[in-house]
Design a protein around this motif. Structure first.
Motif, PDB file in Angstrom:
ATOM      1  N   LEU A   1      -1.797  -0.011  -1.352  1.00 17.57           N
ATOM      2  CA  LEU A   1      -1.022  -0.069  -0.120  1.00 17.57           C
ATOM      3  C   LEU A   1      -1.790  -0.843   0.951  1.00 17.57           C
ATOM      4  O   LEU A   1      -3.019  -0.954   0.892  1.00 17.57           O
TER       5      LEU A   1
ATOM      6  N   VAL B   1       5.038   1.027   9.502  1.00 22.05           N
ATOM      7  CA  VAL B   1       5.645   2.060   8.651  1.00 22.05           C
ATOM      8  C   VAL B   1       6.258   3.159   9.516  1.00 22.05           C
ATOM      9  O   VAL B   1       7.392   3.598   9.269  1.00 22.05           O
TER      10      VAL B   1
ATOM     11  N   ALA C   1       9.701   3.031   2.836  1.00 17.69           N
ATOM     12  CA  ALA C   1       9.720   2.096   1.707  1.00 17.69           C
ATOM     13  C   ALA C   1      10.125   0.695   2.162  1.00 17.69           C
ATOM     14  O   ALA C   1       9.555  -0.302   1.713  1.00 17.69           O
TER      15      ALA C   1
ATOM     16  N   LEU D   1       7.128  -0.825   3.983  1.00 15.51           N
ATOM     17  CA  LEU D   1       6.074  -1.215   3.045  1.00 15.51           C
ATOM     18  C   LEU D   1       6.485  -2.431   2.210  1.00 15.51           C
ATOM     19  O   LEU D   1       5.631  -3.232   1.803  1.00 15.51           O
TER      20      LEU D   1
ATOM     21  N   VAL E   1       4.920  -4.233  -1.144  1.00 19.01           N
ATOM     22  CA  VAL E   1       4.850  -3.013  -1.947  1.00 19.01           C
ATOM     23  C   VAL E   1       6.218  -2.778  -2.590  1.00 19.01           C
ATOM     24  O   VAL E   1       7.240  -2.783  -1.889  1.00 19.01           O
TER      25      VAL E   1
ATOM     26  N   GLY F   1       6.683   2.531  -2.729  1.00 17.65           N
ATOM     27  CA  GLY F   1       6.706   2.928  -1.325  1.00 17.65           C
ATOM     28  C   GLY F   1       7.460   4.223  -1.110  1.00 17.65           C
ATOM     29  O   GLY F   1       7.051   5.062  -0.310  1.00 17.65           O
TER      30      GLY F   1
END
Length: 278
Positions: free
Chosen positions: A191, A201, A226, A229, A234, A239
């Protein structure tokens, strides 16, 4: 993980102190803390922020007028909405990232004006009640509550140091959130490992849970994290799993504090005077 849990604890402690400062009801901090811990549990688990009703109900048993509690709640929400609006504005203009989309919706674009409108409504409502509350005191049912809110609003206006202290505690509270998100990101080396990513985030989470709310924020929390990310490359599934773990960890932390506080308040209410604490 230790850093994330420390962030949870700092966030809770700062929120309790801020609430105690805003309420200014001359009840012991430890009693206010128990009420807040139960309220945090209710807010986290009940839909539509129905948990906000817990503090007025519990503090009424302590002799605190409902109007004073509601005034403190409005001031608390206004401070948090102002912090949220600042975070969303930064996320949209600071990092060089594309639009944050969840289910095809640009949640940041929708959340920014919504936060601005909510802040204006809260401030206008508090100001209106502060000015007109005494005139409404004679009304049935809502009159005494409006009068208590007016008095609480005037008390806050007369003590600017108290208002500035609450604003400083709000900033520290949101920094603590950033700290636990940053600690959570460090759990997995795949991450992004930066404070900017942690802020993006959290902006994604807050925008999504306000634009696309779900009961207990489960689902919308994970979708927002998610999507944020994914801006850093990601995979969405990874995520989402990470966000579910962080969310579940936070709920477990809230429950670990809130359930014993609830049991103690119930026990105290059934077996002894409300003014007694160990």
């Amino acid at each position: 993980m230790a850093a994330a849990v420390a962030g949870f604890a700092a966030n809770h402690a700062l929120r309790v102190v801020r609430w105690h400062l805003l309420l200014d009801a001359r009840i012991p901090l430890r009693r206010d803390a128990l009420v807040c811990l139960v309220a945090f549990l209710a807010i986290t688990t009940l839909p539509l922020r129905l948990g906000e009703l817990v503090r007025p109900a519990l503090l009424a048993r302590e002799g605190v007028p409902v109007g004073r509690t509601l005034a403190a709640l409005v001031a608390e929400r206004a401070l948090d909405v102002a912090a949220l609006a600042g975070l969303l504005l930064w996320a949209a203009t600071g990092p060089d990232l594309p639009a944050l989309r969840v289910e095809g919706t640009d949640v940041l674009a929708l959340a920014r004006p919504a936060a601005a409108v909510a802040l204006g409504v809260l401030l206008a409502g508090l100001a209106a009640v502060t000015v007109a509350g005494d005139r409404l005191a004679g009304l049935p049912v809502v009159g005494p509550t409006a009068a208590a809110m007016a008095q609480a609003g005037r008390d806050l206006a007369r003590r600017p140091a108290r208002a500035l202290g609450a604003a400083a505690l709000t900033a520290a509270t949101w920094l603590a959130i950033g700290a636990y998100v940053r600690g959570g990101l460090a759990v997995l080396p795949s991450l992004p490992q930066s404070w900017e990513a942690a802020a993006v985030v959290w902006a994604g989470v807050m925008a999504t849970i306000n634009v696309l709310p779900t009961p207990g924020f489960f689902g919308s929390y994970e979708a927002g994290a998610a999507a944020a990310l994914a801006l850093y490359g990601v995979p969405t599934a990874s995520g989402g799993v990470w966000a579910l773990g962080l969310h579940a960890g936070y709920v477990a932390f809230v429950a670990a504090l809130g359930l014993p506080a609830l049991l103690w308040l119930r026990h105290r209410g059934e077996t002894g005077p409300a003014a007694e604490l160990p």
